[in-house]
Write a protein that holds these residues in place. Structure first.
Motif, PDB file in Angstrom:
ATOM      1  N   PHE A  22      58.849  81.196  26.464  1.00 54.35           N
ATOM      2  CA  PHE A  22      59.706  80.148  27.024  1.00 54.35           C
ATOM      3  C   PHE A  22      59.565  80.038  28.532  1.00 54.35           C
ATOM      4  O   PHE A  22      60.057  79.113  29.143  1.00 54.35           O
ATOM      5  N   SER A  23      58.851  81.020  29.126  1.00 56.60           N
ATOM      6  CA  SER A  23      58.646  80.980  30.567  1.00 56.60           C
ATOM      7  C   SER A  23      57.659  79.886  30.964  1.00 56.60           C
ATOM      8  O   SER A  23      57.553  79.549  32.123  1.00 56.60           O
ATOM      9  N   ASN A  24      56.883  79.359  29.998  1.00 56.41           N
ATOM     10  CA  ASN A  24      55.988  78.267  30.391  1.00 56.41           C
ATOM     11  C   ASN A  24      55.947  77.097  29.410  1.00 56.41           C
ATOM     12  O   ASN A  24      54.910  76.581  29.072  1.00 56.41           O
ATOM     13  N   THR A  25      57.141  76.690  28.957  1.00 56.43           N
ATOM     14  CA  THR A  25      57.191  75.474  28.147  1.00 56.43           C
ATOM     15  C   THR A  25      57.522  74.293  29.066  1.00 56.43           C
ATOM     16  O   THR A  25      58.172  74.464  30.088  1.00 56.43           O
ATOM     17  N   THR A  26      57.026  73.108  28.694  1.00 52.59           N
ATOM     18  CA  THR A  26      57.356  71.900  29.447  1.00 52.59           C
ATOM     19  C   THR A  26      58.052  70.925  28.503  1.00 52.59           C
ATOM     20  O   THR A  26      57.467  70.627  27.463  1.00 52.59           O
ATOM     21  N   PRO A  27      59.212  70.423  28.855  1.00 52.45           N
ATOM     22  CA  PRO A  27      60.018  70.847  30.004  1.00 52.45           C
ATOM     23  C   PRO A  27      60.617  72.231  29.758  1.00 52.45           C
ATOM     24  O   PRO A  27      60.683  72.660  28.601  1.00 52.45           O
ATOM     25  N   PRO A  28      61.027  72.918  30.813  1.00 54.97           N
ATOM     26  CA  PRO A  28      61.606  74.246  30.602  1.00 54.97           C
ATOM     27  C   PRO A  28      62.949  74.144  29.869  1.00 54.97           C
ATOM     28  O   PRO A  28      63.597  73.107  29.942  1.00 54.97           O
ATOM     29  N   PRO A  29      63.324  75.193  29.156  1.00 56.06           N
ATOM     30  CA  PRO A  29      64.620  75.179  28.471  1.00 56.06           C
ATOM     31  C   PRO A  29      65.768  74.978  29.474  1.00 56.06           C
ATOM     32  O   PRO A  29      65.665  75.418  30.614  1.00 56.06           O
ATOM     33  N   THR A  30      66.834  74.289  29.055  1.00 57.77           N
ATOM     34  CA  THR A  30      67.981  74.132  29.946  1.00 57.77           C
ATOM     35  C   THR A  30      69.114  75.063  29.529  1.00 57.77           C
ATOM     36  O   THR A  30      69.453  75.151  28.352  1.00 57.77           O
ATOM     37  N   LEU A  31      69.667  75.713  30.510  1.00 53.31           N
ATOM     38  CA  LEU A  31      70.768  76.648  30.252  1.00 53.31           C
ATOM     39  C   LEU A  31      72.042  75.867  29.949  1.00 53.31           C
ATOM     40  O   LEU A  31      72.441  75.003  30.705  1.00 53.31           O
ATOM     41  N   LEU A  32      72.665  76.168  28.807  1.00 52.46           N
ATOM     42  CA  LEU A  32      73.903  75.476  28.434  1.00 52.46           C
ATOM     43  C   LEU A  32      75.117  76.315  28.760  1.00 52.46           C
ATOM     44  O   LEU A  32      76.035  75.888  29.424  1.00 52.46           O
ATOM     45  N   THR A  33      75.136  77.515  28.243  1.00 52.60           N
ATOM     46  CA  THR A  33      76.279  78.385  28.498  1.00 52.60           C
ATOM     47  C   THR A  33      75.775  79.792  28.703  1.00 52.60           C
ATOM     48  O   THR A  33      74.714  80.188  28.224  1.00 52.60           O
ATOM     49  N   GLN A  34      76.602  80.536  29.410  1.00 48.55           N
ATOM     50  CA  GLN A  34      76.224  81.888  29.727  1.00 48.55           C
ATOM     51  C   GLN A  34      77.472  82.723  29.520  1.00 48.55           C
ATOM     52  O   GLN A  34      78.409  82.670  30.308  1.00 48.55           O
ATOM     53  N   GLY A  35      77.518  83.402  28.364  1.00 46.13           N
ATOM     54  CA  GLY A  35      78.684  84.230  28.074  1.00 46.13           C
ATOM     55  C   GLY A  35      78.463  85.634  28.618  1.00 46.13           C
ATOM     56  O   GLY A  35      77.512  85.889  29.349  1.00 46.13           O
ATOM     57  N   ALA A  36      79.375  86.508  28.253  1.00 49.31           N
ATOM     58  CA  ALA A  36      79.279  87.878  28.736  1.00 49.31           C
ATOM     59  C   ALA A  36      78.014  88.543  28.201  1.00 49.31           C
ATOM     60  O   ALA A  36      77.376  89.352  28.882  1.00 49.31           O
ATOM     61  N   GLU A  37      77.618  88.162  26.989  1.00 48.73           N
ATOM     62  CA  GLU A  37      76.529  88.860  26.319  1.00 48.73           C
ATOM     63  C   GLU A  37      75.268  88.010  26.184  1.00 48.73           C
ATOM     64  O   GLU A  37      74.162  88.520  26.252  1.00 48.73           O
ATOM     65  N   ALA A  38      75.485  86.717  25.921  1.00 49.62           N
ATOM     66  CA  ALA A  38      74.346  85.891  25.538  1.00 49.62           C
ATOM     67  C   ALA A  38      74.214  84.665  26.424  1.00 49.62           C
ATOM     68  O   ALA A  38      75.190  84.209  27.015  1.00 49.62           O
ATOM     69  N   HIS A  39      72.987  84.166  26.548  1.00 50.81           N
ATOM     70  CA  HIS A  39      72.733  82.914  27.240  1.00 50.81           C
ATOM     71  C   HIS A  39      72.208  81.923  26.218  1.00 50.81           C
ATOM     72  O   HIS A  39      71.342  82.253  25.424  1.00 50.81           O
ATOM     73  N   LEU A  40      72.747  80.704  26.268  1.00 46.37           N
ATOM     74  CA  LEU A  40      72.358  79.697  25.308  1.00 46.37           C
ATOM     75  C   LEU A  40      71.563  78.585  25.992  1.00 46.37           C
ATOM     76  O   LEU A  40      72.048  78.012  26.956  1.00 46.37           O
ATOM     77  N   TYR A  41      70.353  78.338  25.512  1.00 42.65           N
ATOM     78  CA  TYR A  41      69.511  77.292  26.084  1.00 42.65           C
ATOM     79  C   TYR A  41      69.225  76.219  25.056  1.00 42.65           C
ATOM     80  O   TYR A  41      69.175  76.499  23.855  1.00 42.65           O
ATOM     81  N   LYS A  42      68.982  75.003  25.553  1.00 39.53           N
ATOM     82  CA  LYS A  42      68.425  73.975  24.684  1.00 39.53           C
ATOM     83  C   LYS A  42      66.936  73.916  24.977  1.00 39.53           C
ATOM     84  O   LYS A  42      66.516  73.824  26.135  1.00 39.53           O
ATOM     85  N   THR A  43      66.131  73.990  23.915  1.00 42.74           N
ATOM     86  CA  THR A  43      64.682  73.919  24.093  1.00 42.74           C
ATOM     87  C   THR A  43      64.123  73.124  22.908  1.00 42.74           C
ATOM     88  O   THR A  43      64.860  72.382  22.273  1.00 42.74           O
ATOM     89  N   THR A  44      62.829  73.239  22.668  1.00 44.78           N
ATOM     90  CA  THR A  44      62.288  72.572  21.483  1.00 44.78           C
ATOM     91  C   THR A  44      61.681  73.625  20.572  1.00 44.78           C
ATOM     92  O   THR A  44      61.339  74.720  21.009  1.00 44.78           O
ATOM     93  N   SER A  45      61.557  73.258  19.308  1.00 48.57           N
ATOM     94  CA  SER A  45      60.897  74.166  18.370  1.00 48.57           C
ATOM     95  C   SER A  45      59.385  74.013  18.570  1.00 48.57           C
ATOM     96  O   SER A  45      58.944  73.370  19.517  1.00 48.57           O
ATOM     97  N   LEU A  46      58.567  74.576  17.688  1.00 45.98           N
ATOM     98  CA  LEU A  46      57.114  74.447  17.836  1.00 45.98           C
ATOM     99  C   LEU A  46      56.696  72.987  17.884  1.00 45.98           C
ATOM    100  O   LEU A  46      55.754  72.615  18.548  1.00 45.98           O
ATOM    101  N   ASN A  47      57.443  72.161  17.159  1.00 46.19           N
ATOM    102  CA  ASN A  47      57.226  70.727  17.256  1.00 46.19           C
ATOM    103  C   ASN A  47      58.080  70.214  18.421  1.00 46.19           C
ATOM    104  O   ASN A  47      59.302  70.233  18.357  1.00 46.19           O
ATOM    105  N   PRO A  48      57.419  69.756  19.510  1.00 45.14           N
ATOM    106  CA  PRO A  48      58.172  69.442  20.727  1.00 45.14           C
ATOM    107  C   PRO A  48      59.166  68.300  20.575  1.00 45.14           C
ATOM    108  O   PRO A  48      60.003  68.102  21.448  1.00 45.14           O
TER     109      PRO A  48
END
Ligand SMILES: Nc1ncnc2c1ncn2[C@@H]1O[C@H](COP(=O)(O)OP(=O)(O)OP(=O)(O)O)[C@@H](O)[C@H]1O
Ligand SMILES: [Mg+2]
Length: 274
Positions: A13-39
């Protein structure tokens, strides 16, 4: 506040275009929106970064067990036909990163295109507050009936989860989403107070466990009841509709609901003792 910089994303995920967007950041987990293998297909990426202050072996073990636990739950629940996001991919070893050892773990799941129930109820409550004066009794009843319908669907979804032998462990209105029906574009439901049409989807199984005990199931319901009472005071009275939806959803439900009354009594005693 200082600008928050989330930790570097793991490979790939460090080099996907566009990069994943951070949605929420809880105490334990970070939630991103990205794409699956099919962009063209969106996906949700849940990352559990490693915690530098924990002993590395313990840290790996904890991170790994939380993410595999959650992934197992999702996989099992999809199989059983419970309404949860499908599991798409998982890395429990933290293979990514420059030196091959990134430490954290992630899972990728189906993207649910909708709001969490917390947002839906907040919108409805504030709309009601602003418009109450101009509504007649019939209109208020009609508005309330829509929300009651939503609570009933929530009850049925939780019932289906319990029927499958899983308790959630952290039921709040932020861990239930409402996925609008596909043809919602020309919805007849939208009255200005926001749509409550759609399917209820359960998310966030980080604290879930396998159980068919009435006690565990009743505590699940009780936790949600308290959460609704504190975050959505106007909807508190509709919890009885959630119970109705739950009662009809599987054979063991009435016995769990009986237990819920004990759990409530214990809760009340506890809060009296302070
Ligand atoms: N599959 C999904 N599709 C769309 N949005 C999602 C999805 N999963 C989670 N979200 C959004 O991200 C938020 C956080 O996700 P989640 O509840 O799983 O994480 P968390 O509460 O930080 O986790 P945990 O409690 O396990 O540390 C949700 O409240 C929701 O808004
Ligand atoms: Mg959550």
């Amino acid at each position: 506040m200082e600008d928050y910089k989330p930790p570097a994303l793991p490979f790939p995920f460090s080099n996907t275009t566009p990069p994943p967007t951070l949605l929420t950041q809880g105490a334990e987990a970070h939630l991103y929106k990205t794409t699956s293998l099919n962009p063209s297909i969106p996906a949700a990426l849940k990352i559990r970064p490693s915690k530098p202050y924990r002993h590395p072996i313990l840290d790996r073990r904890l991170t790994r067990s939380r993410i595999t636990q959650e992934a197992r739950c999702l996989a099992k629940l999809v199989r059983e036909g419970v309404s949860v996001p499908a599991l798409l991919a998982l890395d429990w070893e933290g293979h990514g990163g420059e030196e091959g050892g990134w430490g954290g773990a992630w899972l990728m799941m189906e993207w649910i295109d909708g709001d969490v129930v917390r947002v839906v109820l907040e919108q409805w409550e504030s709309w009601m507050k602003a418009n109450q004066a101009s509504l007649d009794a019939g209109q208020i009843e009609c508005e309330e009936a829509r929300v009651r319908g939503l609570l009933r669907k929530m009850g049925a979804a939780i019932g289906a989860l319990h029927k499958a032998g899983v308790v959630h462990g952290d039921l709040t209105t932020s861990n239930l989403m409402l996925r609008p029906f596909a043809d919602a574009g020309d919805s007849t439901d939208d009255s200005g107070s926001g749509s409550v049409d759609g399917d209820v989807v359960l998310i966030d199984f980080g604290l879930a466990s396998q159980s068919t005990q009435d006690e565990d199931r009743a505590v699940d319901l009780y936790v949600l009841e308290r959460a609704i009472a504190s975050t959505h005071p106007r909807s508190e009275g509709f919890f009885e509709d959630l119970i109705l939806g739950y009662r009809d959803s599987y054979k063991g439900a009435p016995s769990t609901l009986k237990r819920l009354e004990d759990v409530r009594l214990r809760g009340r005693k506890k809060s009296m003792l302070g």
